[in-house]
Write a protein that holds these residues in place. Structure first.
Motif, PDB file in Angstrom:
ATOM      1  N   ARG A  33     -58.876  -6.184  18.662  1.00 51.00           N
ATOM      2  CA  ARG A  33     -59.923  -5.497  19.422  1.00 51.00           C
ATOM      3  C   ARG A  33     -59.652  -5.656  20.905  1.00 51.00           C
ATOM      4  NH1 ARG A  33     -65.697  -6.014  17.446  1.00 51.00           N
ATOM      5  NH2 ARG A  33     -65.712  -4.103  18.640  1.00 51.00           N
ATOM      6  N   ASN A  34     -60.132  -4.715  21.679  1.00 50.07           N
ATOM      7  CA  ASN A  34     -59.836  -4.674  23.108  1.00 50.07           C
ATOM      8  C   ASN A  34     -60.300  -5.913  23.855  1.00 50.07           C
ATOM      9  OD1 ASN A  34     -62.518  -4.065  22.740  1.00 50.07           O
ATOM     10  ND2 ASN A  34     -62.543  -2.347  24.138  1.00 50.07           N
ATOM     11  N   ARG A  35     -61.407  -6.470  23.501  1.00 51.04           N
ATOM     12  CA  ARG A  35     -61.925  -7.619  24.248  1.00 51.04           C
ATOM     13  C   ARG A  35     -61.154  -8.906  23.981  1.00 51.04           C
ATOM     14  NH1 ARG A  35     -67.534  -7.783  21.071  1.00 51.04           N
ATOM     15  NH2 ARG A  35     -66.746  -8.612  19.115  1.00 51.04           N
ATOM     16  N   THR A  60     -53.850 -17.675  21.535  1.00 47.67           N
ATOM     17  CA  THR A  60     -52.898 -17.333  20.493  1.00 47.67           C
ATOM     18  C   THR A  60     -52.154 -16.065  20.904  1.00 47.67           C
ATOM     19  OG1 THR A  60     -54.538 -16.034  19.295  1.00 47.67           O
ATOM     20  CG2 THR A  60     -54.340 -18.358  18.693  1.00 47.67           C
ATOM     21  N   SER A  61     -51.141 -15.697  20.122  1.00 47.99           N
ATOM     22  CA  SER A  61     -50.357 -14.500  20.423  1.00 47.99           C
ATOM     23  C   SER A  61     -50.068 -13.746  19.136  1.00 47.99           C
ATOM     24  CB  SER A  61     -49.027 -14.875  21.075  1.00 47.99           C
ATOM     25  OG  SER A  61     -49.230 -15.547  22.283  1.00 47.99           O
ATOM     26  N   VAL A  62     -49.788 -12.447  19.311  1.00 48.01           N
ATOM     27  CA  VAL A  62     -49.413 -11.606  18.189  1.00 48.01           C
ATOM     28  C   VAL A  62     -48.212 -10.780  18.622  1.00 48.01           C
ATOM     29  CG1 VAL A  62     -50.141  -9.802  16.597  1.00 48.01           C
ATOM     30  CG2 VAL A  62     -51.794 -11.454  17.406  1.00 48.01           C
ATOM     31  N   ALA A  63     -47.176 -10.769  17.805  1.00 48.32           N
ATOM     32  CA  ALA A  63     -46.004  -9.935  18.064  1.00 48.32           C
ATOM     33  C   ALA A  63     -45.897  -8.940  16.919  1.00 48.32           C
ATOM     34  CB  ALA A  63     -44.745 -10.791  18.135  1.00 48.32           C
ATOM     35  N   GLY A  64     -45.589  -7.702  17.264  1.00 47.37           N
ATOM     36  CA  GLY A  64     -45.453  -6.678  16.236  1.00 47.37           C
ATOM     37  C   GLY A  64     -45.222  -5.319  16.859  1.00 47.37           C
ATOM     38  N   ILE A  65     -45.259  -4.303  16.029  1.00 48.68           N
ATOM     39  CA  ILE A  65     -45.039  -2.925  16.465  1.00 48.68           C
ATOM     40  C   ILE A  65     -46.393  -2.223  16.507  1.00 48.68           C
ATOM     41  CG2 ILE A  65     -43.914  -0.740  15.907  1.00 48.68           C
ATOM     42  CD1 ILE A  65     -41.812  -2.430  14.402  1.00 48.68           C
ATOM     43  N   ILE A  66     -46.732  -1.660  17.660  1.00 51.15           N
ATOM     44  CA  ILE A  66     -48.005  -0.952  17.789  1.00 51.15           C
ATOM     45  C   ILE A  66     -47.903   0.366  17.032  1.00 51.15           C
ATOM     46  CG2 ILE A  66     -49.616   0.173  19.362  1.00 51.15           C
ATOM     47  CD1 ILE A  66     -48.901  -1.862  21.462  1.00 51.15           C
ATOM     48  N   SER A  67     -48.735   0.510  16.004  1.00 51.83           N
ATOM     49  CA  SER A  67     -48.716   1.751  15.229  1.00 51.83           C
ATOM     50  C   SER A  67     -49.834   2.686  15.670  1.00 51.83           C
ATOM     51  CB  SER A  67     -48.821   1.455  13.738  1.00 51.83           C
ATOM     52  OG  SER A  67     -50.020   0.765  13.465  1.00 51.83           O
ATOM     53  N   ILE A  68     -50.998   2.140  15.962  1.00 56.16           N
ATOM     54  CA  ILE A  68     -52.141   2.951  16.396  1.00 56.16           C
ATOM     55  C   ILE A  68     -52.791   2.262  17.586  1.00 56.16           C
ATOM     56  CG2 ILE A  68     -54.391   3.882  15.749  1.00 56.16           C
ATOM     57  CD1 ILE A  68     -53.455   3.806  12.840  1.00 56.16           C
ATOM     58  N   ALA A  69     -53.118   3.045  18.606  1.00 57.95           N
ATOM     59  CA  ALA A  69     -53.841   2.536  19.770  1.00 57.95           C
ATOM     60  C   ALA A  69     -54.830   3.600  20.210  1.00 57.95           C
ATOM     61  CB  ALA A  69     -52.880   2.205  20.898  1.00 57.95           C
ATOM     62  N   ASP A  70     -55.962   3.174  20.723  1.00 61.47           N
ATOM     63  CA  ASP A  70     -56.930   4.145  21.221  1.00 61.47           C
ATOM     64  C   ASP A  70     -57.161   3.942  22.708  1.00 61.47           C
ATOM     65  OD1 ASP A  70     -58.611   1.972  21.428  1.00 61.47           O
ATOM     66  OD2 ASP A  70     -60.013   2.623  19.900  1.00 61.47           O
ATOM     67  N   GLY A  71     -58.032   4.722  23.279  1.00 65.43           N
ATOM     68  CA  GLY A  71     -58.288   4.680  24.709  1.00 65.43           C
ATOM     69  C   GLY A  71     -59.027   3.445  25.172  1.00 65.43           C
ATOM     70  N   HIS A  72     -59.563   2.678  24.250  1.00 63.96           N
ATOM     71  CA  HIS A  72     -60.274   1.444  24.604  1.00 63.96           C
ATOM     72  C   HIS A  72     -59.383   0.219  24.466  1.00 63.96           C
ATOM     73  CE1 HIS A  72     -64.033   3.603  24.884  1.00 63.96           C
ATOM     74  NE2 HIS A  72     -63.791   4.143  23.715  1.00 63.96           N
ATOM     75  N   MET A  73     -58.095   0.398  24.189  1.00 65.15           N
ATOM     76  CA  MET A  73     -57.087  -0.645  24.024  1.00 65.15           C
ATOM     77  C   MET A  73     -57.186  -1.378  22.689  1.00 65.15           C
ATOM     78  SD  MET A  73     -56.350  -2.385  27.708  1.00 65.15           S
ATOM     79  CE  MET A  73     -54.896  -3.257  27.193  1.00 65.15           C
ATOM     80  N   THR A  74     -57.888  -0.832  21.728  1.00 64.04           N
ATOM     81  CA  THR A  74     -57.874  -1.405  20.394  1.00 64.04           C
ATOM     82  C   THR A  74     -56.542  -1.035  19.766  1.00 64.04           C
ATOM     83  OG1 THR A  74     -60.264  -1.167  20.242  1.00 64.04           O
ATOM     84  CG2 THR A  74     -59.057  -1.466  18.178  1.00 64.04           C
ATOM     85  N   CYS A  75     -55.800  -2.037  19.271  1.00 64.45           N
ATOM     86  CA  CYS A  75     -54.446  -1.812  18.768  1.00 64.45           C
ATOM     87  C   CYS A  75     -54.348  -2.241  17.307  1.00 64.45           C
ATOM     88  CB  CYS A  75     -53.431  -2.634  19.559  1.00 64.45           C
ATOM     89  SG  CYS A  75     -53.447  -2.332  21.302  1.00 64.45           S
ATOM     90  N   GLU A  76     -53.555  -1.488  16.568  1.00 62.77           N
ATOM     91  CA  GLU A  76     -53.217  -1.879  15.204  1.00 62.77           C
ATOM     92  C   GLU A  76     -51.711  -2.072  15.163  1.00 62.77           C
ATOM     93  OE1 GLU A  76     -53.309   0.039  10.821  1.00 62.77           O
ATOM     94  OE2 GLU A  76     -55.121   0.270  12.040  1.00 62.77           O
ATOM     95  N   LEU A  77     -51.277  -3.273  14.756  1.00 60.93           N
ATOM     96  CA  LEU A  77     -49.860  -3.607  14.716  1.00 60.93           C
ATOM     97  C   LEU A  77     -49.379  -3.669  13.281  1.00 60.93           C
ATOM     98  CD1 LEU A  77     -50.998  -4.916  17.466  1.00 60.93           C
ATOM     99  CD2 LEU A  77     -48.911  -6.199  17.400  1.00 60.93           C
ATOM    100  N   THR A  78     -48.155  -3.220  13.067  1.00 60.95           N
ATOM    101  CA  THR A  78     -47.522  -3.365  11.758  1.00 60.95           C
ATOM    102  C   THR A  78     -46.395  -4.386  11.898  1.00 60.95           C
ATOM    103  OG1 THR A  78     -46.047  -1.524  12.225  1.00 60.95           O
ATOM    104  CG2 THR A  78     -48.045  -1.014  11.013  1.00 60.95           C
ATOM    105  N   ALA A  79     -46.012  -4.994  10.780  1.00 62.68           N
ATOM    106  CA  ALA A  79     -44.980  -6.040  10.763  1.00 62.68           C
ATOM    107  C   ALA A  79     -45.287  -7.080  11.833  1.00 62.68           C
ATOM    108  CB  ALA A  79     -43.593  -5.438  10.960  1.00 62.68           C
ATOM    109  N   ALA A  80     -46.517  -7.583  11.825  1.00 61.59           N
ATOM    110  CA  ALA A  80     -46.991  -8.486  12.866  1.00 61.59           C
ATOM    111  C   ALA A  80     -46.759  -9.942  12.501  1.00 61.59           C
ATOM    112  CB  ALA A  80     -48.475  -8.259  13.110  1.00 61.59           C
TER     113      ALA A  80
END
Length: 140
Positions: free
Chosen positions: A74-76, A36-56
C-alpha cells in the motif's frame, strides 16, 4: 494499460507517484516504513503508488528472506523506492509530462473580487512601465 481516474492522472502527472508506473515490469527494491524491504518485479501500479509485485522477496528486520509469488504494498507503507541505475529517469519523466488539452472555457460571470484583482494587476503593470520609462534617459 490501466484506466486511471482523474485524481490518479493528476497525481501521476504532477507528483512522483509516477515512479511505480514508470518502473512497471522492472525489478526494484522498495524500503518500507517498518524497517523492512521488498524486492520484486512491479506488475501493477496505480496513481496512488499502490504496487503489486510478482516474484517478490520480503526481507525482514533481521535480514531473513521470505519468497512470495505476489506481494502487494500500500502507498502509505512505502518509504523509499530504489530506481535502477540503468534507467534514465529524466527522460522517462519528460515522456510523462502532461500535454495541454484544448478545452474551451465556458462563459462564466467574473466575481467582484476577480474584477478588482485584474484591475489592480493592470494598474501595477502600468506603474512599473511608467517607472521604467521615467528611468530611461530622454533622447534629444
Amino acid at each position: 494499460m490501466h484506466n486511471f481516474s482523474a485524481r490518479e492522472k493528476y497525481l501521476i502527472s504532477n507528483t512522483l507517484n509516477c515512479l511505480p508506473i514508470i518502473l512497471q515490469g522492472r525489478a526494484v527494491l522498495i524500503d518500507l516504513q517498518n524497517e523492512t524491504s521488498v524486492a520484486g518485479i512491479i506488475s501493477i501500479a496505480d496513481g496512488h503508488m499502490t504496487c503489486e509485485l510478482t516474484a517478490a522477496v520480503f526481507i525482514d528486520r533481521n535480514g531473513q528472506c521470505h519468497a512470495f509469488d505476489n506481494f502487494m504494498i500500500r502507498n502509505r507503507m512505502i518509504r523509499l523506492l530504489h530506481v535502477p541505475a540503468d534507467l534514465d529517469i529524466r527522460h522517462e519523466l519528460s515522456q510523462l509530462q502532461r500535454k495541454p488539452t484544448n478545452r474551451t472555457r465556458t462563459k462564466t460571470k467574473r466575481t467582484f473580487k476577480q474584477k478588482r484583482a485584474e484591475e489592480r494587476h493592470k494598474e501595477t503593470l502600468e506603474t512599473i512601465k511608467t517607472q521604467r520609462d521615467g528611468d530611461k534617459p530622454k533622447e534629444t
